[in-house]
Design a protein around this motif. Sequence first.
Motif, short mmCIF file in Angstrom:
data_model
loop_
_atom_site.label_atom_id
_atom_site.label_comp_id
_atom_site.label_asym_id
_atom_site.label_seq_id
_atom_site.Cartn_x
_atom_site.Cartn_y
_atom_site.Cartn_z
N HIS A 170 0.82 -1.21 0.00
CA HIS A 170 0.00 0.00 0.00
C HIS A 170 0.86 1.27 0.00
O HIS A 170 0.37 2.34 -0.33
CB HIS A 170 -0.92 0.01 1.23
CG HIS A 170 -2.01 -1.01 1.18
ND1 HIS A 170 -3.15 -0.86 0.42
CD2 HIS A 170 -2.12 -2.22 1.79
CE1 HIS A 170 -3.93 -1.93 0.57
NE2 HIS A 170 -3.32 -2.77 1.40
N CYS A 171 2.10 1.15 0.41
CA CYS A 171 2.99 2.32 0.46
C CYS A 171 4.41 1.88 0.12
O CYS A 171 5.28 1.81 0.99
CB CYS A 171 2.94 2.97 1.84
SG CYS A 171 2.90 1.81 3.23
N PRO A 172 4.65 1.54 -1.15
CA PRO A 172 5.94 0.98 -1.57
C PRO A 172 7.13 1.90 -1.38
O PRO A 172 8.27 1.43 -1.34
CB PRO A 172 5.72 0.65 -3.06
CG PRO A 172 4.58 1.54 -3.48
CD PRO A 172 3.70 1.65 -2.27
N GLU A 173 6.89 3.21 -1.26
CA GLU A 173 7.99 4.16 -1.08
C GLU A 173 8.32 4.40 0.39
O GLU A 173 9.24 5.17 0.71
CB GLU A 173 7.63 5.50 -1.74
CG GLU A 173 7.28 5.40 -3.22
CD GLU A 173 8.43 4.83 -4.04
OE1 GLU A 173 9.58 5.19 -3.75
OE2 GLU A 173 8.17 4.02 -4.95
N ALA A 174 7.59 3.76 1.29
CA ALA A 174 7.81 3.96 2.72
C ALA A 174 9.19 3.46 3.13
O ALA A 174 9.74 2.53 2.52
CB ALA A 174 6.74 3.25 3.53
N LEU A 175 9.74 4.07 4.18
CA LEU A 175 10.99 3.58 4.76
C LEU A 175 10.66 2.41 5.68
O LEU A 175 9.76 2.50 6.51
CB LEU A 175 11.71 4.67 5.55
CG LEU A 175 13.09 4.25 6.07
CD1 LEU A 175 14.12 4.38 4.96
CD2 LEU A 175 13.51 5.06 7.28
N ARG A 176 11.43 1.33 5.56
CA ARG A 176 11.17 0.13 6.34
C ARG A 176 12.26 -0.06 7.39
O ARG A 176 13.45 -0.09 7.06
CB ARG A 176 11.08 -1.09 5.43
CG ARG A 176 10.08 -0.92 4.29
CD ARG A 176 10.01 -2.14 3.42
NE ARG A 176 9.23 -1.89 2.21
CZ ARG A 176 8.83 -2.83 1.34
NH1 ARG A 176 9.17 -4.08 1.57
NH2 ARG A 176 8.13 -2.52 0.29
N VAL A 177 11.84 -0.22 8.64
CA VAL A 177 12.77 -0.37 9.76
C VAL A 177 12.47 -1.69 10.48
O VAL A 177 11.31 -2.01 10.77
CB VAL A 177 12.63 0.80 10.76
CG1 VAL A 177 13.63 0.63 11.91
CG2 VAL A 177 12.83 2.14 10.06
N TYR A 178 13.52 -2.46 10.73
CA TYR A 178 13.37 -3.73 11.46
C TYR A 178 14.13 -3.66 12.77
O TYR A 178 15.30 -3.25 12.80
CB TYR A 178 13.89 -4.90 10.63
CG TYR A 178 13.76 -6.24 11.31
CD1 TYR A 178 12.54 -6.91 11.34
CD2 TYR A 178 14.85 -6.83 11.94
CE1 TYR A 178 12.41 -8.14 11.98
CE2 TYR A 178 14.73 -8.06 12.58
CZ TYR A 178 13.51 -8.71 12.59
OH TYR A 178 13.38 -9.92 13.23
N ILE A 179 13.49 -4.06 13.85
CA ILE A 179 14.07 -3.97 15.19
C ILE A 179 14.01 -5.33 15.87
O ILE A 179 12.99 -6.03 15.80
CB ILE A 179 13.32 -2.93 16.05
CG1 ILE A 179 13.43 -1.54 15.44
CG2 ILE A 179 13.85 -2.91 17.48
CD1 ILE A 179 12.58 -0.52 16.13
N SER A 180 15.10 -5.70 16.53
CA SER A 180 15.08 -6.90 17.35
C SER A 180 16.25 -6.85 18.33
O SER A 180 17.27 -6.19 18.07
CB SER A 180 15.20 -8.16 16.49
OG SER A 180 15.06 -9.33 17.29
N ALA A 181 16.08 -7.52 19.46
CA ALA A 181 17.18 -7.68 20.42
C ALA A 181 17.99 -8.88 19.96
O ALA A 181 17.64 -10.02 20.24
CB ALA A 181 16.63 -7.88 21.83
N ARG A 182 19.08 -8.63 19.27
CA ARG A 182 19.78 -9.70 18.57
C ARG A 182 21.08 -10.13 19.24
O ARG A 182 21.67 -11.14 18.86
CB ARG A 182 20.06 -9.27 17.12
CG ARG A 182 18.81 -8.80 16.39
CD ARG A 182 19.09 -8.42 14.96
NE ARG A 182 19.36 -9.60 14.14
CZ ARG A 182 19.57 -9.56 12.83
NH1 ARG A 182 19.56 -8.40 12.20
NH2 ARG A 182 19.81 -10.66 12.15
#
Length: 273
Positions: A170-182
Amino acid sequence: MSYSLSYINFKTVSDPKGFIEEADEEYARKVETAADKVIKNMSRSPIVLLSGPSGSGKTTTAMKIAEALAEHGIQSQSLSMDNYYKTYNPKTSPKTPDGKDDLESPDCLNLDLLGEHLRMLAAGKTIHQPIYNFATRIQAGPIGKAMRLKKNEVVVCEGIHALNDDIAAHCPEALRVYISARSNVQDEEGKMIFKGTWMRLTRRAVRDFNFRGTDVAETLEMWSNVRRGEKLYISPYKDQADVAVDSALAYEVSVMKNYALPILKAVPQDNAR
Protein backbone atom coordinates in the motif's frame (compact mmCIF):
# COMPACT_ATOMS: atom_id res chain seq x y z
CA MET A 1 26.82 -8.80 17.78
CA SER A 2 27.62 -10.56 21.05
CA TYR A 3 28.41 -9.28 24.52
CA SER A 4 31.21 -10.67 26.66
CA LEU A 5 30.04 -12.02 30.00
CA SER A 6 33.33 -11.14 31.67
CA TYR A 7 33.11 -7.55 30.37
CA ILE A 8 29.52 -7.20 31.62
CA ASN A 9 30.45 -8.54 35.05
CA PHE A 10 33.49 -6.26 35.26
CA LYS A 11 31.66 -3.08 34.18
CA THR A 12 28.67 -3.82 36.43
CA VAL A 13 30.96 -3.69 39.46
CA SER A 14 33.71 -1.25 38.43
CA ASP A 15 31.67 1.48 36.70
CA PRO A 16 27.91 0.84 36.69
CA LYS A 17 27.00 4.43 35.80
CA GLY A 18 29.45 4.53 32.92
CA PHE A 19 28.30 1.06 31.82
CA ILE A 20 24.69 2.28 31.51
CA GLU A 21 25.70 5.49 29.76
CA GLU A 22 27.86 3.58 27.28
CA ALA A 23 25.00 1.25 26.32
CA ASP A 24 22.49 4.10 26.06
CA GLU A 25 24.85 6.08 23.82
CA GLU A 26 25.28 3.09 21.52
CA TYR A 27 21.50 2.68 21.28
CA ALA A 28 21.08 6.42 20.66
CA ARG A 29 23.50 6.21 17.72
CA LYS A 30 21.40 3.46 16.18
CA VAL A 31 18.25 5.54 16.63
CA GLU A 32 19.93 8.57 15.08
CA THR A 33 20.96 6.50 12.06
CA ALA A 34 17.35 5.41 11.59
CA ALA A 35 16.10 8.99 11.98
CA ASP A 36 18.57 10.23 9.35
CA LYS A 37 17.24 7.69 6.87
CA VAL A 38 13.66 8.72 7.65
CA ILE A 39 14.53 12.33 6.85
CA LYS A 40 16.26 11.39 3.60
CA ASN A 41 13.22 9.35 2.54
CA MET A 42 10.65 12.07 3.27
CA SER A 43 10.73 13.36 -0.31
CA ARG A 44 9.52 9.92 -1.41
CA SER A 45 7.06 9.07 1.37
CA PRO A 46 5.95 10.34 4.82
CA ILE A 47 5.31 6.75 5.92
CA VAL A 48 7.69 4.76 8.15
CA LEU A 49 6.97 1.06 8.59
CA LEU A 50 8.57 -0.29 11.76
CA SER A 51 8.50 -4.02 12.47
CA GLY A 52 10.13 -6.54 14.75
CA PRO A 53 9.28 -9.63 16.79
CA SER A 54 7.59 -9.56 20.18
CA GLY A 55 9.62 -7.84 22.89
CA SER A 56 12.01 -6.23 20.44
CA GLY A 57 11.31 -2.69 21.66
CA LYS A 58 9.23 -1.46 18.72
CA THR A 59 7.15 1.06 20.67
CA THR A 60 10.12 2.41 22.63
CA THR A 61 12.29 2.71 19.52
CA ALA A 62 9.48 4.37 17.57
CA MET A 63 9.23 6.95 20.37
CA LYS A 64 13.01 7.48 20.36
CA ILE A 65 13.03 7.95 16.58
CA ALA A 66 10.27 10.53 16.98
CA GLU A 67 12.39 12.37 19.56
CA ALA A 68 15.42 12.30 17.25
CA LEU A 69 13.32 13.63 14.37
CA ALA A 70 12.02 16.46 16.57
CA GLU A 71 15.60 17.53 17.24
CA HIS A 72 15.91 18.02 13.48
CA GLY A 73 12.67 20.00 13.35
CA ILE A 74 10.63 17.10 11.94
CA GLN A 75 7.35 16.31 13.68
CA SER A 76 5.87 12.83 13.66
CA GLN A 77 2.82 10.87 14.68
CA SER A 78 2.46 7.24 15.72
CA LEU A 79 0.09 4.69 14.24
CA SER A 80 -0.02 1.41 16.16
CA MET A 81 -0.96 -1.71 14.22
CA ASP A 82 -2.24 -3.19 17.50
CA ASN A 83 -5.40 -1.11 17.14
CA TYR A 84 -6.18 -2.82 13.83
CA TYR A 85 -6.72 -6.25 15.33
CA LYS A 86 -10.16 -7.61 14.49
CA THR A 87 -12.67 -8.39 17.22
CA TYR A 88 -11.96 -11.96 18.29
CA ASN A 89 -14.33 -14.59 16.92
CA PRO A 90 -13.46 -18.21 17.78
CA LYS A 91 -15.24 -19.44 14.63
CA THR A 92 -13.30 -17.28 12.17
CA SER A 93 -9.99 -16.81 14.00
CA PRO A 94 -7.01 -18.31 12.08
CA LYS A 95 -5.78 -21.60 13.53
CA THR A 96 -2.44 -23.29 14.06
CA PRO A 97 -1.91 -26.83 12.71
CA ASP A 98 -2.96 -28.22 16.12
CA GLY A 99 -6.26 -26.33 16.01
CA LYS A 100 -5.44 -23.54 18.47
CA ASP A 101 -6.03 -19.85 17.78
CA ASP A 102 -3.14 -18.46 15.73
CA LEU A 103 -3.00 -15.03 17.36
CA GLU A 104 0.29 -14.25 15.58
CA SER A 105 -1.21 -14.51 12.10
CA PRO A 106 -1.57 -11.32 10.04
CA ASP A 107 -5.10 -12.54 9.29
CA CYS A 108 -6.00 -11.38 12.82
CA LEU A 109 -5.59 -7.81 11.55
CA ASN A 110 -7.83 -5.68 9.40
CA LEU A 111 -5.10 -5.20 6.81
CA ASP A 112 -7.42 -3.62 4.26
CA LEU A 113 -8.39 -0.84 6.66
CA LEU A 114 -4.78 -0.27 7.70
CA GLY A 115 -3.63 -0.12 4.09
CA GLU A 116 -6.40 2.33 3.23
CA HIS A 117 -5.43 4.54 6.18
CA LEU A 118 -1.77 4.57 5.16
CA ARG A 119 -2.68 5.60 1.63
CA MET A 120 -4.95 8.34 2.96
CA LEU A 121 -2.27 9.68 5.29
CA ALA A 122 0.30 9.74 2.48
CA ALA A 123 -2.20 11.71 0.41
CA GLY A 124 -2.73 14.28 3.16
CA LYS A 125 -6.21 13.04 4.11
CA THR A 126 -7.72 12.54 7.58
CA ILE A 127 -8.24 9.12 9.13
CA HIS A 128 -9.96 7.94 12.31
CA GLN A 129 -8.06 5.11 13.98
CA PRO A 130 -9.89 2.13 15.45
CA ILE A 131 -9.37 1.20 19.09
CA TYR A 132 -8.59 -2.36 20.20
CA ASN A 133 -8.98 -3.59 23.77
CA PHE A 134 -6.57 -6.49 24.48
CA ALA A 135 -8.38 -7.43 27.68
CA THR A 136 -11.79 -7.87 25.99
CA ARG A 137 -10.32 -8.59 22.51
CA ILE A 138 -12.83 -6.24 20.94
CA GLN A 139 -12.17 -3.61 18.29
CA ALA A 140 -14.26 -0.48 18.70
CA GLY A 141 -14.13 0.39 15.01
CA PRO A 142 -12.83 3.55 13.30
CA ILE A 143 -13.95 5.93 16.02
CA GLY A 144 -10.63 6.85 17.55
CA LYS A 145 -8.59 10.02 17.43
CA ALA A 146 -8.49 11.76 14.09
CA MET A 147 -5.08 11.86 12.40
CA ARG A 148 -3.80 13.91 9.51
CA LEU A 149 -0.24 14.63 8.48
CA LYS A 150 0.92 18.19 8.13
CA LYS A 151 3.52 19.29 5.62
CA ASN A 152 6.98 17.91 6.49
CA GLU A 153 5.48 15.51 9.02
CA VAL A 154 5.82 11.72 9.09
CA VAL A 155 3.87 8.86 10.60
CA VAL A 156 5.55 5.83 12.17
CA CYS A 157 3.40 2.71 11.76
CA GLU A 158 4.72 0.07 14.14
CA GLY A 159 3.71 -3.54 14.66
CA ILE A 160 4.92 -7.09 14.16
CA HIS A 161 3.50 -7.23 10.62
CA ALA A 162 4.49 -3.76 9.43
CA LEU A 163 6.89 -5.13 6.80
CA ASN A 164 4.45 -7.74 5.53
CA ASP A 165 3.97 -7.46 1.76
CA ASP A 166 0.21 -7.01 2.26
CA ILE A 167 0.97 -3.79 4.15
CA ALA A 168 4.06 -2.58 2.32
CA ALA A 169 2.26 -2.88 -1.03
CA HIS A 170 0.00 0.00 0.00
CA CYS A 171 2.99 2.32 0.46
CA PRO A 172 5.94 0.98 -1.57
CA GLU A 173 7.99 4.16 -1.08
CA ALA A 174 7.81 3.96 2.72
CA LEU A 175 10.99 3.58 4.76
CA ARG A 176 11.17 0.13 6.34
CA VAL A 177 12.77 -0.37 9.76
CA TYR A 178 13.37 -3.73 11.46
CA ILE A 179 14.07 -3.97 15.19
CA SER A 180 15.08 -6.90 17.35
CA ALA A 181 17.18 -7.68 20.42
CA ARG A 182 19.78 -9.70 18.57
CA SER A 183 22.87 -9.66 20.78
CA ASN A 184 23.70 -12.76 22.80
CA VAL A 185 26.00 -13.05 25.82
CA GLN A 186 29.03 -15.34 25.51
CA ASP A 187 31.65 -16.56 27.97
CA GLU A 188 35.39 -16.40 27.31
CA GLU A 189 35.24 -19.66 25.35
CA GLY A 190 32.51 -18.35 23.07
CA LYS A 191 29.74 -20.39 24.68
CA MET A 192 26.31 -18.75 24.62
CA ILE A 193 25.12 -17.82 28.12
CA PHE A 194 22.07 -15.65 27.45
CA LYS A 195 20.19 -15.21 24.17
CA GLY A 196 18.58 -12.10 22.76
CA THR A 197 15.47 -14.24 22.29
CA TRP A 198 15.32 -14.75 26.05
CA MET A 199 15.55 -11.02 26.57
CA ARG A 200 12.52 -10.54 24.35
CA LEU A 201 10.57 -13.20 26.24
CA THR A 202 11.30 -11.48 29.55
CA ARG A 203 10.31 -8.09 28.15
CA ARG A 204 7.05 -9.57 26.85
CA ALA A 205 6.24 -11.21 30.20
CA VAL A 206 6.61 -7.84 31.95
CA ARG A 207 4.53 -6.02 29.34
CA ASP A 208 1.75 -8.63 29.28
CA PHE A 209 1.47 -8.60 33.07
CA ASN A 210 1.46 -4.81 33.41
CA PHE A 211 -0.63 -3.80 30.40
CA ARG A 212 -2.58 -6.77 29.04
CA GLY A 213 -3.83 -8.55 32.13
CA THR A 214 -1.81 -11.70 31.36
CA ASP A 215 0.13 -13.54 34.04
CA VAL A 216 3.63 -14.89 33.43
CA ALA A 217 2.48 -18.51 33.20
CA GLU A 218 0.12 -17.66 30.35
CA THR A 219 2.83 -15.71 28.52
CA LEU A 220 5.16 -18.70 28.80
CA GLU A 221 2.44 -21.00 27.50
CA MET A 222 1.93 -18.75 24.45
CA TRP A 223 5.64 -18.36 23.68
CA SER A 224 5.99 -21.42 21.43
CA ASN A 225 3.25 -20.09 19.16
CA VAL A 226 4.78 -16.60 19.29
CA ARG A 227 8.10 -18.02 18.09
CA ARG A 228 6.33 -20.05 15.42
CA GLY A 229 4.58 -16.90 14.22
CA GLU A 230 7.84 -14.96 14.13
CA LYS A 231 9.44 -17.53 11.86
CA LEU A 232 6.39 -17.69 9.58
CA TYR A 233 5.19 -14.10 9.47
CA ILE A 234 8.01 -11.73 10.53
CA SER A 235 11.45 -13.12 9.71
CA PRO A 236 10.71 -13.63 5.98
CA TYR A 237 10.40 -9.85 5.58
CA LYS A 238 13.27 -8.59 7.75
CA ASP A 239 15.77 -8.53 4.88
CA GLN A 240 13.52 -6.06 3.07
CA ALA A 241 14.19 -3.44 5.74
CA ASP A 242 16.10 -0.29 4.80
CA VAL A 243 17.61 -0.11 8.28
CA ALA A 244 17.99 -2.65 11.10
CA VAL A 245 18.28 -1.75 14.77
CA ASP A 246 19.61 -4.10 17.48
CA SER A 247 17.71 -3.04 20.61
CA ALA A 248 19.64 -5.22 23.06
CA LEU A 249 21.23 -3.27 25.92
CA ALA A 250 24.24 -4.68 27.73
CA TYR A 251 23.09 -3.53 31.17
CA GLU A 252 19.63 -4.98 30.54
CA VAL A 253 21.30 -8.30 29.78
CA SER A 254 23.20 -8.13 33.07
CA VAL A 255 19.95 -7.81 35.01
CA MET A 256 18.03 -10.43 33.05
CA LYS A 257 20.70 -13.11 33.21
CA ASN A 258 20.46 -12.98 37.01
CA TYR A 259 16.69 -12.69 37.45
CA ALA A 260 15.10 -14.12 34.31
CA LEU A 261 16.90 -17.45 34.02
CA PRO A 262 14.68 -19.16 36.65
CA ILE A 263 11.66 -18.18 34.55
CA LEU A 264 13.27 -19.31 31.31
CA LYS A 265 13.90 -22.78 32.74
CA ALA A 266 10.14 -23.28 32.56
CA VAL A 267 10.22 -22.85 28.76
CA PRO A 268 10.97 -25.95 26.64
CA GLN A 269 14.31 -25.38 24.92
CA ASP A 270 12.84 -25.68 21.41
CA ASN A 271 10.34 -22.92 22.22
CA ALA A 272 12.94 -20.54 23.67
CA ARG A 273 15.15 -20.48 20.58
